[in-house]
Design an enzyme around this catalytic site. Structure first.
Site: not given
Length: 265
Positions: A82, A195-196, A205
């Site tokens: 991330c 986002e998954r 993101c």
């Protein structure tokens, strides 16, 4: 409706955000946090029953680097890299007195370096050695897998519905993050991301805008190796060098901030 029951406990936490991408931060250097409790992580990230966040990050000790980053999606599962989380944990480490303005840390995709300068955190991302360019989109891995697709009228685009359809129907159970992009200048792009793991649109993101910047350069939509990305949560910059067919010295830059801290029972 979800209900959670746990043994009585108190967990000290910090809340950070980077361009609206928000995280529960926990100092786990003493390894007190139950890392296998998926339900607990999901509960802490729950915006109604818990603290509320796009993900949870543990800061842990590392034998050679300044610290280690362990990242969970909001669904409670361990996840891939991330970018905004990496920027936020760098500021968290500074606030804890672990670092000053420079950091070296390990994440799930390897080692990273970061610097802090007047509220802007610059994070060195992983090299990218492959960009798949299809007729309608591009696909690449910037620490997490990303689908990048240009659309018109992004402001009114149904990101959640279209993103979910692509995430499941194109990429199956494992899925991918889905980025929708609109060009607004020679080296400036507007981005919205599904986002998954969150299974919804997030305000920003980091690995996503990194993927967008590289994909836009690879497809000739910009000639600049410094790309400005506008997200619903704020502006980010991605810069890189392309050499021998792959992308190196990839940096994600933008603001990060501690929002609040507390104790959850």
């Amino acid at each position: 409706m979800a209900f959670y029951t746990f043994a009585k406990m108190e967990i000290a936490f910090f809340k950070y955000q980077g361009t609206g991408n928000d995280f529960v931060m926990i100092d786990n250097r003493r390894e007190n946090f139950n890392k296998n409790n998926t339900e607990l992580v999901a509960r802490l990230c729950d915006r109604r029953f818990g603290i509320g966040a796009d993900g949870l990050i543990l800061l842990e000790t590392h034998p050679t680097a300044d610290f280690k980053m362990v990242y969970y999606n909001a669904d409670g599962n361990l996840s891939s890299m991330c970018g905004n989380g990496g920027r936020c944990i760098t500021l968290f480490a500074k606030d804890l007195g672990i670092i000053d303005t420079k950091a070296s840390f390990e994440a799930v995709d390897g080692m990273h370096q970061a610097t802090i300068n007047e509220g802007i955190v610059s994070l060195k991302m992983s090299d990218v050695d492959k960009v798949e360019v299809m007729e309608t989109h591009a696909f690449l891995d910037t620490g997490s897998p990303h689908h990048v697709e240009r659309v018109s009228n992004l402001r009114k685009f149904d990101v959640k519905t279209n993103g979910s359809n692509i995430r499941y129907n194109t990429y199956g159970k494992e899925g991918a993050n889905i980025n929708f992009v609109e060009k607004v200048g020679d080296n400036t792009f507007s981005v919205r991301t599904y986002e998954r793991g969150v299974e919804d649109e997030t305000l920003s993101c980091g690995t996503g805008v990194t993927a967008v910047a590289i994909a836009m350069f690879e497809t000739g939509n910009t000639n600049s190796t410094k790309v400005e990305l506008q997200t619903p949560g704020g502006d980010l910059t991605v810069r890189f060098v392309k050499e021998g067919g792959f992308y190196k010295d990839v940096y994600l830059e933008g603001p990060a901030k501690q929002v609040f801290k507390g104790v959850v029972k």
